[in-house]
Design a protein around this motif. Structure first.
Motif, mmCIF file in Angstrom:
data_model
loop_
_atom_site.group_PDB
_atom_site.id
_atom_site.type_symbol
_atom_site.label_atom_id
_atom_site.label_comp_id
_atom_site.label_asym_id
_atom_site.label_seq_id
_atom_site.Cartn_x
_atom_site.Cartn_y
_atom_site.Cartn_z
ATOM 1 N N ILE A 219 0.597 -1.467 2.499
ATOM 2 C CA ILE A 219 1.803 -2.257 2.220
ATOM 3 C C ILE A 219 1.730 -2.733 0.772
ATOM 4 N N VAL A 220 2.707 -2.274 -0.037
ATOM 5 C CA VAL A 220 2.788 -2.696 -1.440
ATOM 6 C C VAL A 220 4.178 -3.301 -1.623
ATOM 7 N N PRO A 221 4.329 -4.605 -1.416
ATOM 8 C CA PRO A 221 5.673 -5.169 -1.217
ATOM 9 C C PRO A 221 6.576 -5.162 -2.444
ATOM 10 N N TRP A 222 6.034 -4.954 -3.648
ATOM 11 C CA TRP A 222 6.903 -4.949 -4.834
ATOM 12 C C TRP A 222 7.366 -3.552 -5.199
ATOM 13 N N LYS A 223 6.955 -2.557 -4.405
ATOM 14 C CA LYS A 223 7.369 -1.176 -4.643
ATOM 15 C C LYS A 223 8.269 -0.710 -3.502
ATOM 16 N N TYR A 224 9.051 0.343 -3.754
ATOM 17 C CA TYR A 224 9.885 0.889 -2.692
ATOM 18 C C TYR A 224 9.012 1.325 -1.524
ATOM 19 N N GLY A 225 9.584 1.226 -0.332
ATOM 20 C CA GLY A 225 8.823 1.413 0.896
ATOM 21 C C GLY A 225 8.020 2.698 0.971
ATOM 22 N N PHE A 226 8.524 3.771 0.339
ATOM 23 C CA PHE A 226 7.814 5.051 0.490
ATOM 24 C C PHE A 226 6.429 5.032 -0.141
ATOM 25 N N LYS A 227 6.176 4.056 -1.049
ATOM 26 C CA LYS A 227 4.844 3.955 -1.645
ATOM 27 C C LYS A 227 3.815 3.477 -0.617
ATOM 28 N N SER A 228 4.308 2.797 0.421
ATOM 29 C CA SER A 228 3.409 2.215 1.418
ATOM 30 C C SER A 228 3.091 3.255 2.495
ATOM 31 N N ALA A 229 2.129 4.129 2.177
ATOM 32 C CA ALA A 229 1.816 5.272 3.040
ATOM 33 C C ALA A 229 1.430 4.824 4.447
ATOM 34 N N LYS A 230 1.894 5.610 5.419
ATOM 35 C CA LYS A 230 1.627 5.305 6.834
ATOM 36 C C LYS A 230 0.435 6.123 7.352
ATOM 37 N N SER A 231 -0.114 5.673 8.461
ATOM 38 C CA SER A 231 -1.137 6.419 9.216
ATOM 39 C C SER A 231 -2.150 7.101 8.290
ATOM 40 N N ILE A 232 -2.897 6.277 7.568
ATOM 41 C CA ILE A 232 -3.795 6.781 6.516
ATOM 42 C C ILE A 232 -5.098 7.328 7.106
ATOM 43 N N VAL A 233 -5.508 8.502 6.611
ATOM 44 C CA VAL A 233 -6.773 9.096 7.046
ATOM 45 C C VAL A 233 -7.768 9.242 5.892
ATOM 46 N N ARG A 234 -7.261 9.187 4.647
ATOM 47 C CA ARG A 234 -8.161 9.382 3.516
ATOM 48 C C ARG A 234 -7.749 8.494 2.341
ATOM 49 N N ILE A 235 -8.739 7.847 1.754
ATOM 50 C CA ILE A 235 -8.510 7.047 0.560
ATOM 51 C C ILE A 235 -9.506 7.538 -0.479
ATOM 52 N N LYS A 236 -8.959 8.067 -1.579
ATOM 53 C CA LYS A 236 -9.852 8.655 -2.572
ATOM 54 C C LYS A 236 -9.641 7.960 -3.909
ATOM 55 N N LEU A 237 -10.744 7.480 -4.500
ATOM 56 C CA LEU A 237 -10.647 6.866 -5.814
ATOM 57 C C LEU A 237 -10.856 7.949 -6.856
ATOM 58 N N VAL A 238 -9.948 7.999 -7.823
ATOM 59 C CA VAL A 238 -9.949 9.117 -8.773
ATOM 60 C C VAL A 238 -9.741 8.615 -10.196
ATOM 61 N N GLU A 239 -9.998 9.505 -11.145
ATOM 62 C CA GLU A 239 -9.945 9.106 -12.552
ATOM 63 C C GLU A 239 -8.554 9.311 -13.158
ATOM 64 N N THR A 240 -7.810 10.323 -12.643
ATOM 65 C CA THR A 240 -6.489 10.598 -13.214
ATOM 66 C C THR A 240 -5.396 10.357 -12.174
ATOM 67 N N GLN A 241 -4.172 10.165 -12.646
ATOM 68 C CA GLN A 241 -3.043 9.859 -11.759
ATOM 69 C C GLN A 241 -2.875 10.947 -10.702
ATOM 70 N N PRO A 242 -2.990 10.594 -9.430
ATOM 71 C CA PRO A 242 -2.934 11.619 -8.387
ATOM 72 C C PRO A 242 -1.493 12.059 -8.114
ATOM 73 N N PRO A 243 -1.302 13.306 -7.628
ATOM 74 C CA PRO A 243 0.051 13.742 -7.249
ATOM 75 C C PRO A 243 0.527 12.957 -6.030
ATOM 76 N N THR A 244 1.805 12.595 -6.015
ATOM 77 C CA THR A 244 2.358 11.898 -4.852
ATOM 78 C C THR A 244 3.572 12.672 -4.353
ATOM 79 N N THR A 245 3.829 12.579 -3.062
ATOM 80 C CA THR A 245 4.822 13.450 -2.430
ATOM 81 C C THR A 245 6.203 13.372 -3.088
#
Lengths: 308, 199
Positions: A219-245
């Protein structure tokens, strides 16, 4: 509540189909007869404490029925009512969440361990959908920062990538939803560590209904709802901006990576200046950062029209 | 049977509105009733537009004359639902904020296409009577009413853009409208080259 007291999902779904079938014929006799099917409640969460700093007393909370029958969850179908109609097609146990990438302590969590390891608090947040509607929802969860810190992010962890579940029996996955799966989202590390950012496991003190992204969602309340990913199975910390749907969709015709709520920046197909609060007839003005002005320092010096 | 055609079609065209009224009266319009009403009215107008466009091809392909007898009725109802659709958008959704509506029409092609469709249908609805047909002369009247093909195109794209991703259903409707237009084109070409006599 004992599990034996809960109506089995299969029986419940059949009952609903029966209701639908009956609706047409009932109409001929008495109009009010075709009542809406009730939404199943999840089990009560233990030990939830309300966080008074996020009580939002000036806002009227949306009803459980509203929050659970009007959803965007393309894996369960693209119509607003599909996720609740197809909620049974998501299996939430067993469930693991894998934390990996730029962390000192990667870990594969069982969902039950997560539920036991973090104190759950209730926070009432505004949710603003990119489609210009909004709700006020009492989430139950814990700060994403608390969760991430357990894994010792390295200095190279600049972004956090989230991946939602894909299960072959989900109707949107089997059929055609127009977007590729798994659903991918991402945040900058400072956004992820912001105290407002939540991992939610429930709403209204009950385990998250499947259509709302069970068993764990962002839940990221200051962003549009689609940023708040549902049913999460993987959280990966990365160095560069990751692709988003939605950022990748159609070569970037939908939205940028940031997707901060901003009344000044239109969606390509509609204005974001006003929104309809579910339950209200006329639109109200949309607030910058959805009213969460405390996040403004995160974007100091950035052109929000360019980084939308 | 023949005498029942027009009243039957009239009654059928009223069903979507009655259905919406029934949903409203029983508070079954769902969580976002404004959106539901706008969507349902727009969808009904679109289907009626497709049916209006189907009348002539049905005559060309199967020699049926009965669709032509209800074509005006279907077209009029299409415009009726398009008006209700536009009114709900302007009055309830936008709260009659004319600046917001103008911005919406000019900045977003989704809304622009919807408004363009309504504007294309407007002169057709006005001149749909026998009186106007006589006043304009049949040739001119017919030429004006070719605007309906444009409306079919703009309406299709308006419908397509309603959703964040293209939907199978919408694309199927667009394909159907293309086929309907194609039948006329083929018939016109063959008529011109003298292969078939015009009915």
């Amino acid at each position: 509540m004992r599990s034996s007291e809960v109506t089995p999902r299969s029986l419940y779904i059949r009952r609903r189909d029966f209701l639908k079938l009956g609706a047409g014929s009932a109409l001929a006799f008495s109009l009010p007869a075709f009542a809406r099917a009730k939404v199943e409640h999840g089990p009560k969460l233990a030990g939830v404490t309300a966080n008074p700093s996020y009580a939002l007393p000036e806002e009227k909370k949306n009803a459980f029925e509203e929050i659970t029958t009007y959803n965007n969850f393309y894996e369960l179908g693209t119509d607003k009512s599909d996720p609740s109609d197809n909620a049974g097609k998501l299996q939430t146990r067993p469930w693991t969440v894998s934390v990996e990438g730029e962390v000192g302590k990667p870990r594969k969590w069982d969902i039950e361990e997560i539920l036991k390891s973090f104190p759950i608090e209730e926070r009432v947040y505004r949710l603003r959908c990119v489609e210009a509607w909004s709700m006020v929802i009492p989430w139950d969860g814990f700060p994403l920062a608390d969760f991430l810190k357990k894994h010792d992010p390295t200095s190279r962890a600049k972004y956090v990538a989230f991946e939602s579940v894909v299960q072959p029996q989900m109707p949107g996955v089997r059929g055609y939803a127009g977007i590729p799966f798994p659903y991918l989202e991402g945040l900058r590390i400072d956004e992820a560590m912001h105290p407002l950012t939540l991992l939610a496991v429930g709403l209204y003190g009950e385990a998250l209904p499947n259509q709302d992204g069970a068993p764990i969602r962002l839940i990221v309340p200051w962003k549009y709802g689609f940023k708040s990913a549902k049913s999460i199975v993987r959280i990966k910390l990365v160095e560069t901006q990751p692709p988003t749907t939605w950022n990748q969709y159609g070569g970037g015709v939908e939205y940028g990576f940031y997707a901060n709520v901003n009344p000044e920046v239109d969606h390509p197909r509609w204005s974001q200046a006003r929104e309809r609060r579910i339950g209200e007839l006329l639109r109200r003005k949309t607030l910058l950062f959805n009213g969460y002005s405390e996040v403004a320092p995160l974007y100091a010096g950035m052109d929000l029209r360019k980084f939308y | 049977m023949k005498r029942l055609l027009v009243p039957g079609a009239f009654a059928a065209c009223c069903v979507p509105l009655l259905w919406l009224a029934a949903l409203a009266l029983t508070s079954n319009l769902g969580v976002n009733p404004v959106e539901e009403v706008i969507d349902d009215l727009g969808y009904t107008a679109f289907v009626l537009l497709a049916l209006t466009l189907a009348c002539t091809p049905l005559q060309i392909l199967f020699g049926w004359n009965w669709p032509i007898r209800i074509r005006k009725l279907l077209g009029d109802f299409c415009f009726f639902y398009a008006c209700l659709h536009l009114l709900t958008y302007a009055v309830v959704d936008q709260g009659l904020d004319f600046k917001a509506i103008a911005d919406d029409v000019l900045k977003h092609k989704f809304i622009f296409l919807g408004m363009a469709t309504w504007l294309a249908l407007l002169p057709l609805a006005v001149t749909s009577t026998r009186g106007w047909q006589r006043r304009l002369g049949f040739r001119r009247w017919k030429r004006l009413h070719r605007l309906v093909y444009l409306a079919g195109g703009t309406a299709s794209f308006h419908f397509l853009l309603r959703f964040k991703t293209p939907r199978v259903e919408t694309v199927a409707w667009m394909a159907a409208i293309c086929v309907l237009l194609l039948v006329r084109v083929v018939a016109a070409v063959r008529r011109r080259s003298g292969v078939v006599q015009s009915p």
